[in-house]
Design a protein around this motif. Structure first.
Motif, PDB file in Angstrom:
ATOM      1  N   GLY A 364       5.259 -19.534  -6.545  1.00 57.60           N
ATOM      2  CA  GLY A 364       4.832 -18.170  -6.215  1.00 57.60           C
ATOM      3  C   GLY A 364       3.882 -18.042  -5.058  1.00 57.60           C
ATOM      4  N   ARG A 365       4.184 -18.688  -3.916  1.00 60.88           N
ATOM      5  CA  ARG A 365       3.296 -18.527  -2.756  1.00 60.88           C
ATOM      6  C   ARG A 365       3.748 -17.346  -1.896  1.00 60.88           C
ATOM      7  N   ASP A 366       2.813 -16.506  -1.524  1.00 57.38           N
ATOM      8  CA  ASP A 366       3.066 -15.455  -0.542  1.00 57.38           C
ATOM      9  C   ASP A 366       1.753 -15.251   0.208  1.00 57.38           C
ATOM     10  N   LEU A 367       1.778 -15.560   1.504  1.00 54.95           N
ATOM     11  CA  LEU A 367       0.540 -15.509   2.294  1.00 54.95           C
ATOM     12  C   LEU A 367      -0.102 -14.132   2.273  1.00 54.95           C
ATOM     13  N   ARG A 368       0.721 -13.092   2.118  1.00 53.36           N
ATOM     14  CA  ARG A 368       0.171 -11.729   2.122  1.00 53.36           C
ATOM     15  C   ARG A 368      -0.786 -11.528   0.949  1.00 53.36           C
ATOM     16  N   VAL A 369      -0.590 -12.349  -0.089  1.00 54.93           N
ATOM     17  CA  VAL A 369      -1.458 -12.257  -1.264  1.00 54.93           C
ATOM     18  C   VAL A 369      -2.469 -13.408  -1.287  1.00 54.93           C
ATOM     19  N   ASP A 370      -1.994 -14.635  -0.971  1.00 59.94           N
ATOM     20  CA  ASP A 370      -2.824 -15.828  -1.155  1.00 59.94           C
ATOM     21  C   ASP A 370      -3.871 -16.000  -0.061  1.00 59.94           C
ATOM     22  N   VAL A 371      -3.456 -15.827   1.186  1.00 56.79           N
ATOM     23  CA  VAL A 371      -4.386 -15.984   2.317  1.00 56.79           C
ATOM     24  C   VAL A 371      -4.212 -14.752   3.214  1.00 56.79           C
ATOM     25  N   PRO A 372      -4.539 -13.571   2.716  1.00 58.57           N
ATOM     26  CA  PRO A 372      -4.186 -12.366   3.456  1.00 58.57           C
ATOM     27  C   PRO A 372      -4.937 -12.249   4.785  1.00 58.57           C
ATOM     28  N   TRP A 373      -4.243 -11.715   5.762  1.00 52.83           N
ATOM     29  CA  TRP A 373      -4.835 -11.426   7.064  1.00 52.83           C
ATOM     30  C   TRP A 373      -4.746  -9.909   7.234  1.00 52.83           C
TER      31      TRP A 373
END
Lengths: 501, 169
Positions: A364-373
């Motif tokens: 369940g990785r999604d950068l928009r949630v995990d490391v949001p910019w």
């Protein structure tokens, strides 16, 4: 926490939030990789200096050094490890990462073709260099034969070669050989004016133009210390979600078609065309090339155009929901989707699968949630995760993400902040290094960028998550029948140009 | 099944009129009349990506959607160059695709037409400047019609195809 000591030693890198760079020795190069793997981090990319560009990274100061870089995704953000390699000796080698991160193998082979720097891993077959016939791994046994497909495929898609070893219709093994559309993009970046590199970045993989140009600009803007106006940041997210929605809608149609349901292709391709026409009316282009530019956006939206675009998005998403019901109830479609091309969670994790394909296999990785910019730092995004790992799961993730992109688009378009569409930009100083990281529709897109003298690019490395996911396709097809390959392949829908570079 | 039929009925026919041919797109006109007399109005197309970024491919795929309705105009994509009358070639030709493109051209029966699609196919474009690219399509095989754009719209590509098969434009 073994990761802690690396993280503490690392220096901040501009661009992606939380990014850090770390100079390491030969022993540490492998230890960092092991620690990242042990802490549940992901391998993102690997690249080297090119033999003549004299690049230097976050940790080395002397131009002219050669080095190999590896980017990892950790809980805190991107970590870039840099191993400096002495120039003496014909072909410098570095410790290979294949055993820890299998996806590193092809990247190491590609890097070797580009720079001559080799890893210590056993597979040394050329990847981008096609001068000699490729040595495929053969499967022996009674009744085993090979089917060779490509590089020119039967449909309107990109070129690559697939070698199937089969018994009857059952696939025992698939080996892909890519690199056919290798253009030398990385070398072309060297020396280009750094304020114009986003145009080439957008064309690394045309279906991910926004993701690559945004990642490029994120790195560059960090290096120049440019504060992008809030309005531009929101408009960029509009473009990124439009790109995601358009690609998912197209894939959902093509998947229906590959399952023998031409109705799906007719309907979804109509919806995609509706979306492209609305995008064209709003931004003056059907595909969003050259719209994310250094400092902001090339085009602004009036509120009327934003409202018209929102109307189309609403209509497309509403019809997609209706069509999902039809797909779900269609027994033939359900039969073809279910259990086809299954990639189970442990295998997906071992292979380091990223993005959409990973989320369909329970990662369940999604950068928009995990490391949001920005602007995702101020937006809620629902992750779409499925556990099945089969074609049906990848279809479900696309449906969920299309719906979520639609929701985000309506939110973004109804509340665009006031302000400028772009800020003034200066070229960064010679030697400045930055990294951009964006969750494109396929998964994380990374751009590592280093400035050269007089506003030029010294080195730019763009990375598409397809590098990680191509080897996983080879596992997903095992035990399936040859006629299911187009369906399974389409459910991955990986980039060729994006990895051939 | 009922939902599917209801959907088909409610959408109806959305196909649009074909664009006019455009003489500006024509590069050479050596084979026209012979080809049109042989082919009549039906044409089989083989697409070849010789090094594209995949942008042009997306617009070529769009030709099949109900708005452009390629097959309704007697134009059809085929799986093999041996079945094709016309090659639709994208990208700057890159070193690793040069041999494949030449083999596809050789495998296409005479008389044959070639339409180069996109800025990279027409002039080499931004990707044609890359070190492993050889440049425009016409530097490797003969081209009849060139359709610029990055990527060109489906209407423009369709215009290029129709121009290639019209004897007069």
């Amino acid at each position: 926490m073994p990761m802690r000591r690396w993280w503490d030693r690392a220096q901040p890198v501009v661009g992606a939030p939380g990014a850090r760079g770390l100079g390491v020795g030969r022993e540490e190069w492998l230890q960092v990789a092991r620690d990242v793997a042990a802490s549940g981090g992901a391998f993102l990319s690997l690249w080297t200096t090119l033999n003549d560009d004299g690049a230097r990274g976050p940790a080395t100061d002397s131009p002219g050094d050669t080095a190999v870089y590896c980017a990892y995704l950790t809980d805190q953000g991107v970590l870039i490890a840099e191993l400096a390699l002495p120039r003496e000796g014909e072909e410098p080698t570095y410790p290979g990462l294949e055993e820890i991160f299998p996806a590193a193998s092809r990247l190491q082979r590609a890097a070797s073709d580009l720079s001559g720097m080799r890893s210590s891993d056993p597979d040394t077959r050329p990847w981008l260099n096609h001068e000699r016939p490729y040595e495929f791994i053969r499967v022996d046994g009674e009744g085993v034969h090979e089917i060779a497909v490509g590089p020119v495929h039967a449909g309107t898609i990109e070129p690559g070669h697939f070698r199937f070893s089969v018994v009857g219709e059952k696939v025992l093994r698939l080996e892909a050989h890519l690199g056919y559309v290798h253009k030398g993009i990385e070398r072309r970046f060297c020396g280009l004016p750094i304020l114009e590199g986003h145009r080439l970045a957008a064309r690394v993989s045309g279906d991910s133009a926004v993701a690559f140009s945004w990642a490029y600009c994120q790195a560059l803007e960090g290096m120049s210390g440019c504060a992008v106006p809030r309005r531009a940041v929101w408009l960029r997210a509009v473009c990124l979600e439009l790109e995601r929605l358009a690609n998912h809608v197209a894939d959902l149609g093509a998947l229906g078609n590959d399952a023998g349901f031409a109705f799906g292709l007719a309907q979804f391709s109509r919806l995609k065309e509706d979306l492209l026409r609305a995008i064209s009316a709003a931004f003056g282009r059907r595909y969003l090339f050259d719209i994310v530019v250094p400092g902001g956006m090339a085009v602004d939206l009036s509120q009327e155009t934003a409202d018209a675009l929102a109307d189309t998005v609403r209509a497309v998403c509403s019809e997609a929901t209706e069509l999902r019901g039809i797909y779900d109830e269609h027994e033939g479609v359900r039969d073809r989707f279910t259990a086809a091309g299954c990639l189970e969670t442990p295998l997906a994790a071992r292979l380091g699968v990223l993005g959409l394909v990973g989320r369909a296999s329970g990662l369940g990785r999604d950068l928009r949630v995990d490391v949001p910019w920005p602007p995702y730092t101020e937006l809620y995004v629902a992750k779409a995760v499925q556990q099945g790992g089969d074609v049906a799961a990848r279809v479900a993730v696309r449906f969920d993400e299309a719906r979520e992109s639609g929701r985000l688009l309506l939110q973004l378009l109804s509340a665009l902040p006031d302000g400028e569409r772009a800020a003034a930009m200066d070229s960064p100083a010679d030697g400045a290094f930055g990294v951009g990281l964006v969750e494109g529709w396929r998964g994380p897109v990374l751009v590592a960028l280093q400035a050269g003298p007089e506003g030029s690019i010294r080195r730019c490395h763009p990375h598409d998550p397809s590098w990680q996911n191509w080897p996983a396709l080879e596992y997903a097809i095992m035990g399936n029948i040859v006629p299911d390959f187009p369906l399974i392949n389409k459910s991955f829908n990986l980039a060729y140009s994006g990895v051939d570079l | 099944m009922l939902k599917t039929l209801r959907k088909i009925a409610s959408i109806g026919l959305v196909s649009e009129a074909a664009p006019q041919t455009d003489a500006v797109l024509r590069v050479r006109s050596a084979l026209d009349e012979r080809i049109t007399s042989v082919l009549g109005r039906a044409l089989c197309i083989r697409h070849v990506d010789a090094g594209s970024c995949n942008g042009c491919e997306l617009e070529i795929q769009a030709l099949g959607n109900p708005y452009y309705n390629l097959e309704g105009r007697n134009l059809r994509f085929v799986a093999s160059p041996r079945h094709a009358d016309l090659l639709l070639v994208t990208g700057p030709v890159v070193r690793n695709m040069e041999a494949a493109l030449k083999r596809v051209y050789a495998a296409t029966p005479d008389p044959k037409l070639v339409v180069a699609v996109g800025d990279c196919g027409c002039t080499g474009g931004i990707l044609g400047e890359c070190p492993a690219a050889l440049g425009r399509v016409s530097s490797v095989i003969p081209v009849d019609v060139a359709v610029p754009g990055c990527p060109p719209s489906p209407v423009r590509i369709l215009q290029g195809i129709l121009t290639a098969i019209s004897a007069t434009a």
